[in-house]
Design an enzyme around this catalytic site. Structure first.
Site, mmCIF file in Angstrom:
data_model
loop_
_atom_site.group_PDB
_atom_site.id
_atom_site.type_symbol
_atom_site.label_atom_id
_atom_site.label_comp_id
_atom_site.label_asym_id
_atom_site.label_seq_id
_atom_site.Cartn_x
_atom_site.Cartn_y
_atom_site.Cartn_z
ATOM 1 N N LEU A 115 -37.035 -13.641 -3.064
ATOM 2 C CA LEU A 115 -38.473 -13.632 -2.833
ATOM 3 C C LEU A 115 -38.883 -15.095 -2.726
ATOM 4 C CD1 LEU A 115 -39.744 -10.957 -5.410
ATOM 5 C CD2 LEU A 115 -39.313 -10.657 -2.965
ATOM 6 N N ASP A 116 -39.745 -15.419 -1.756
ATOM 7 C CA ASP A 116 -40.094 -16.819 -1.580
ATOM 8 C C ASP A 116 -41.010 -17.321 -2.695
ATOM 9 O OD1 ASP A 116 -42.743 -16.141 -0.864
ATOM 10 O OD2 ASP A 116 -42.246 -16.034 1.253
ATOM 11 N N LEU A 117 -41.314 -18.594 -2.659
ATOM 12 C CA LEU A 117 -42.015 -19.273 -3.750
ATOM 13 C C LEU A 117 -43.277 -18.557 -4.208
ATOM 14 C CD1 LEU A 117 -42.259 -21.892 -5.527
ATOM 15 C CD2 LEU A 117 -43.642 -22.841 -3.659
#
Length: 254
Positions: A115-117
């Site tokens: 999952l991105d930032l």
């Protein structure tokens, strides 16, 4: 000298060395194959020259000179990833990572995808690299569900057309199921979005194409595994019985 793999009694028993290393939580199968070709893996005192080699629990396996402990049974955890953490072991930019923020009593784990930032919600963790790969593969068709808050005017007819997939900048995105959950004022809304592949920043790119800006993105389920009421930062193990029921094909594959 590197060992040249030949036919032996091991050829018809055990499992491939790359799969063995992945299930031991060392790395993915693909990375294990690279390590072998780089001469970093020894079995029973011999440097392997090819990943076409089977090992058993009785084999003495070393990676970079360190013994690989006998693998434990595959386990799976649900983790509620907060925004602001990167899904990597180390970040060159010095940002806080998921793995730095996990409970200290957790064994060595790898994430199922990323999952991105700024994305929140369900991230699956496992001690078995082969299981992580199994869950990630698009051919297994696991649906990922998200709640997405967007800024802009939502056109429900255009959302419906996403079910046929689309191509953006040469990248083919498969069918996307997107429905309006609720509108908030004239230009803010929550959507429910389901995807099966999860390409890099897929939802954000598709919403941008729809002239919508994603202001919050929460994964609420991955296949049969829900986020449910898991608090941000909390980790909960999937019961072994449920895992084996839902992943029977993984446990029976050769």
């Amino acid at each position: 000298m590197p060992q040249t793999t030949t036919k032996s009694e091991q050829a018809n028993k055990g499992e491939r060395i790359a799969k063995y290393l992945a299930r031991a939580g060392i790395c993915s199968r693909r990375d294990a194959e690279k390590m072998i070709l780089e001469g970093r893996v020894k079995v029973d005192g011999n440097i392997l020259a090819s990943p076409a080699f089977n090992v058993t629990e009785a084999s003495a396996v070393l990676v970079d000179g360190k013994s690989v402990a006998a693998r434990e049974p595959a386990r799976l955890w649900r983790y509620h990833k907060p925004a602001g953490l990167v899904t990597t072991a180390r970040d060159p930019q010095g940002r806080p990572t998921v793995f730095e923020n996990l409970p200290k009593n957790l064994p060595r784990v790898v994430s199922v995808g990323r999952l991105d930032l700024t994305t929140e919600g369900l991230l699956l963790l496992t001690n078995d690299g082969a299981l992580a790969r199994h869950l990630e593969l698009p051919k297994h068709g696991w649906m990922r569900h998200y709640r997405v808050r967007v800024h802009g005017t939502v056109n429900e007819a255009r959302l419906k057309k996403l079910e046929g997939g689309l191509v953006l900048e040469g990248v083919r995105y498969g069918p996307i199921k997107a429905t309006l959950e609720k509108a908030q004022g004239a230009s803010n809304a929550w959507l429910e979005v389901g995807i099966r592949e999860g390409k890099n920043r897929e939802i954000r790119k598709v919403m941008e194409h729809m002239r919508l800006t994603v202001t919050r993105l929460i994964r609420v389920s991955f296949g049969p595994f829900p986020l449910a009421k898991l608090a941000p930062g909390a980790v909960e193990e999937v019961p072994p019985r449920m895992m084996r029921e839902q992943l029977a094909d993984f446990f029976t594959e050769p």
